[in-house]
Design a protein around this motif. Sequence first.
Motif, PDB file in Angstrom:
ATOM      1  N   GLY A  56       4.295  19.210 -11.810  1.00 41.49           N
ATOM      2  CA  GLY A  56       3.445  20.189 -11.164  1.00 41.49           C
ATOM      3  C   GLY A  56       3.884  20.517  -9.752  1.00 41.49           C
ATOM      4  N   THR A  57       3.234  21.524  -9.186  1.00 40.29           N
ATOM      5  CA  THR A  57       3.468  21.900  -7.803  1.00 40.29           C
ATOM      6  C   THR A  57       2.750  20.910  -6.886  1.00 40.29           C
ATOM      7  OG1 THR A  57       1.508  23.311  -7.713  1.00 40.29           O
ATOM      8  CG2 THR A  57       3.550  24.327  -8.495  1.00 40.29           C
ATOM      9  N   ALA A  58       3.039  21.025  -5.593  1.00 38.54           N
ATOM     10  CA  ALA A  58       2.374  20.144  -4.635  1.00 38.54           C
ATOM     11  C   ALA A  58       0.861  20.320  -4.703  1.00 38.54           C
ATOM     12  CB  ALA A  58       2.890  20.419  -3.232  1.00 38.54           C
ATOM     13  N   ALA A  59       0.412  21.560  -4.882  1.00 33.37           N
ATOM     14  CA  ALA A  59      -1.026  21.815  -4.951  1.00 33.37           C
ATOM     15  C   ALA A  59      -1.638  21.183  -6.203  1.00 33.37           C
ATOM     16  CB  ALA A  59      -1.285  23.319  -4.933  1.00 33.37           C
ATOM     17  N   GLU A  60      -0.935  21.284  -7.324  1.00 33.23           N
ATOM     18  CA  GLU A  60      -1.454  20.720  -8.578  1.00 33.23           C
ATOM     19  C   GLU A  60      -1.504  19.198  -8.512  1.00 33.23           C
ATOM     20  OE1 GLU A  60       0.139  24.273 -11.579  1.00 33.23           O
ATOM     21  OE2 GLU A  60       1.386  22.518 -11.148  1.00 33.23           O
ATOM     22  N   ILE A  61      -0.451  18.602  -7.968  1.00 36.67           N
ATOM     23  CA  ILE A  61      -0.434  17.145  -7.839  1.00 36.67           C
ATOM     24  C   ILE A  61      -1.506  16.681  -6.861  1.00 36.67           C
ATOM     25  CG2 ILE A  61       0.949  15.180  -7.066  1.00 36.67           C
ATOM     26  CD1 ILE A  61       3.422  16.714  -8.042  1.00 36.67           C
ATOM     27  N   GLY A 115       0.809  -1.210   0.000  1.00 37.03           N
ATOM     28  CA  GLY A 115       0.000   0.000   0.000  1.00 37.03           C
ATOM     29  C   GLY A 115       0.843   1.261   0.000  1.00 37.03           C
ATOM     30  N   ARG A 116       1.875   1.288   0.846  1.00 35.03           N
ATOM     31  CA  ARG A 116       2.738   2.461   0.909  1.00 35.03           C
ATOM     32  C   ARG A 116       3.503   2.643  -0.395  1.00 35.03           C
ATOM     33  NH1 ARG A 116       7.163   2.435   5.495  1.00 35.03           N
ATOM     34  NH2 ARG A 116       5.258   2.374   6.750  1.00 35.03           N
ATOM     35  N   ARG A 117       4.034   1.528  -0.927  1.00 37.31           N
ATOM     36  CA  ARG A 117       4.772   1.622  -2.184  1.00 37.31           C
ATOM     37  C   ARG A 117       3.880   2.148  -3.313  1.00 37.31           C
ATOM     38  NH1 ARG A 117       6.143  -3.437  -2.760  1.00 37.31           N
ATOM     39  NH2 ARG A 117       4.345  -3.922  -4.048  1.00 37.31           N
ATOM     40  N   ASN A 118       2.648   1.682  -3.326  1.00 34.30           N
ATOM     41  CA  ASN A 118       1.729   2.116  -4.373  1.00 34.30           C
ATOM     42  C   ASN A 118       1.452   3.612  -4.270  1.00 34.30           C
ATOM     43  OD1 ASN A 118       0.097   1.414  -6.649  1.00 34.30           O
ATOM     44  ND2 ASN A 118      -1.705   1.670  -5.357  1.00 34.30           N
ATOM     45  N   ARG A 119       1.281   4.108  -3.073  1.00 31.27           N
ATOM     46  CA  ARG A 119       1.008   5.537  -2.890  1.00 31.27           C
ATOM     47  C   ARG A 119       2.204   6.384  -3.304  1.00 31.27           C
ATOM     48  NH1 ARG A 119      -1.596   3.323   1.671  1.00 31.27           N
ATOM     49  NH2 ARG A 119       0.235   3.660   3.005  1.00 31.27           N
ATOM     50  N   LEU A 120       3.388   5.936  -2.955  1.00 31.92           N
ATOM     51  CA  LEU A 120       4.587   6.705  -3.308  1.00 31.92           C
ATOM     52  C   LEU A 120       4.822   6.705  -4.814  1.00 31.92           C
ATOM     53  CD1 LEU A 120       7.159   5.731  -0.499  1.00 31.92           C
ATOM     54  CD2 LEU A 120       5.741   7.792  -0.677  1.00 31.92           C
ATOM     55  N   THR A 121       4.701   5.553  -5.451  1.00 30.69           N
ATOM     56  CA  THR A 121       4.954   5.503  -6.886  1.00 30.69           C
ATOM     57  C   THR A 121       3.869   6.244  -7.662  1.00 30.69           C
ATOM     58  OG1 THR A 121       3.881   3.312  -6.935  1.00 30.69           O
ATOM     59  CG2 THR A 121       6.296   3.380  -6.847  1.00 30.69           C
ATOM     60  N   GLU A 122       2.646   6.235  -7.146  1.00 28.80           N
ATOM     61  CA  GLU A 122       1.573   6.997  -7.780  1.00 28.80           C
ATOM     62  C   GLU A 122       1.898   8.490  -7.743  1.00 28.80           C
ATOM     63  OE1 GLU A 122      -3.230   6.957  -7.318  1.00 28.80           O
ATOM     64  OE2 GLU A 122      -2.075   7.252  -5.480  1.00 28.80           O
ATOM     65  N   THR A 123       2.366   8.963  -6.620  1.00 23.24           N
ATOM     66  CA  THR A 123       2.739  10.374  -6.483  1.00 23.24           C
ATOM     67  C   THR A 123       3.944  10.700  -7.345  1.00 23.24           C
ATOM     68  OG1 THR A 123       1.913  10.340  -4.208  1.00 23.24           O
ATOM     69  CG2 THR A 123       3.356  12.168  -4.822  1.00 23.24           C
ATOM     70  N   LEU A 124       4.925   9.815  -7.352  1.00 24.01           N
ATOM     71  CA  LEU A 124       6.129  10.051  -8.150  1.00 24.01           C
ATOM     72  C   LEU A 124       5.789  10.091  -9.639  1.00 24.01           C
ATOM     73  CD1 LEU A 124       9.163  10.337  -8.528  1.00 24.01           C
ATOM     74  CD2 LEU A 124       9.370   7.842  -8.294  1.00 24.01           C
ATOM     75  N   ARG A 125       4.962   9.173 -10.106  1.00 24.66           N
ATOM     76  CA  ARG A 125       4.599   9.164 -11.525  1.00 24.66           C
ATOM     77  C   ARG A 125       3.887  10.454 -11.912  1.00 24.66           C
ATOM     78  NH1 ARG A 125       0.292   8.366 -14.574  1.00 24.66           N
ATOM     79  NH2 ARG A 125      -1.020   7.925 -12.744  1.00 24.66           N
ATOM     80  N   THR A 126       2.976  10.903 -11.060  1.00 21.76           N
ATOM     81  CA  THR A 126       2.249  12.138 -11.354  1.00 21.76           C
ATOM     82  C   THR A 126       3.207  13.320 -11.413  1.00 21.76           C
ATOM     83  OG1 THR A 126       0.319  11.237 -10.215  1.00 21.76           O
ATOM     84  CG2 THR A 126       0.331  13.602 -10.630  1.00 21.76           C
ATOM     85  N   TRP A 127       4.169  13.360 -10.516  1.00 22.49           N
ATOM     86  CA  TRP A 127       5.151  14.459 -10.538  1.00 22.49           C
ATOM     87  C   TRP A 127       6.019  14.404 -11.792  1.00 22.49           C
ATOM     88  CZ3 TRP A 127      10.618  14.207 -10.103  1.00 22.49           C
ATOM     89  CH2 TRP A 127      11.244  15.455 -10.044  1.00 22.49           C
ATOM     90  N   LEU A 128       6.478  13.216 -12.164  1.00 18.76           N
ATOM     91  CA  LEU A 128       7.336  13.088 -13.345  1.00 18.76           C
ATOM     92  C   LEU A 128       6.584  13.473 -14.620  1.00 18.76           C
ATOM     93  CD1 LEU A 128       9.147   9.738 -12.507  1.00 18.76           C
ATOM     94  CD2 LEU A 128      10.227  11.984 -12.717  1.00 18.76           C
ATOM     95  N   VAL A 129       5.316  13.111 -14.696  1.00 17.07           N
ATOM     96  CA  VAL A 129       4.535  13.386 -15.904  1.00 17.07           C
ATOM     97  C   VAL A 129       4.146  14.851 -15.994  1.00 17.07           C
ATOM     98  CG1 VAL A 129       2.332  12.921 -17.075  1.00 17.07           C
ATOM     99  CG2 VAL A 129       3.683  11.035 -16.134  1.00 17.07           C
TER     100      VAL A 129
END
Length: 289
Positions: A211-216, A194-208
């Motif tokens: 965006g800023t923290a608010a946008e992500i 669960g933790r890994r999924n949340r981190l990689t989801e956030t990382l993928r969104t940032w890489l793509v």
Amino acid sequence: MKRALASGVPADRPVRIPPRLAERAESAQRAELDERRRRLLRLLLTAPQPGLGALAVAAERARWPLPDEVTLVAVEPGAHRVWTALDEDVLAEAEGPEPHLLLPGPFTSGRRAMLDEALPGRRVAVGLAMPLAQAPDSLRWARRALGLALDGVLDGPVTLCEENLVALWLLSDPALVEQLTRRRLGVLDGMPPGRRNRLTETLRTWLVTRGTAAEIAEQLDIHPQTVRYRMRRIEQTLGDALADPEARFGIEIALRAAHLESRRPAPAAFRPAAGHRAHPDPRGLRPLK
């Protein structure tokens, strides 16, 4: 002339052929032309192709002018087909496990309407418009796109390779992408799923998005402070990898490929019960939601 006189028919009177015989003759001629066009299609899709001279002879026999550019279309096996709705210049292979079409020139709105009529409600994938010599490449990509569409990875019912080039490239060699994933993101394997999924989801969104923290946060429907916390955790875990352009690119490839793979339906035996989320696979390409 002697035969006409002997039969009692004047030599200058045209011989009338019974309508049924005329229809049979016309049908036989059409069947022969269709077979010649199928042979021509097979020649065009041979790799490497025969010389231009051999193709020109076959095209002339098939009454089909050789175009400079062609587009191949892969058709869902077993699809209901109305081949009479195809344009006269379309070469078709309807038999076998992988039916396909060859369209002279690019794929247009008129060709799209033709496919809708000839293959109502069925999935097809349209390859790239390519020079005649690269017709096999167009069909190869179309077949790959059709397979991904049937698996639910790409959208349909008409899937255009032109609109899915990145996905086709990312998923062209799953074993290689899996190795890249293990090397770039293997450090996350020790985390709870669960933790890994949340981190990689956030990382993928940032890489793509970059965006800023608010946008992500808006995209992920979480609080900006949660994004900042996750990004700090990611930086601590991956170290200098995010500062290295090549490593960062490899991470993005792995995450994009995993996100695409997550669209495949899970086998029935492994589907979660209603109301429960499936945990990502900790091995290789991890499905990311």
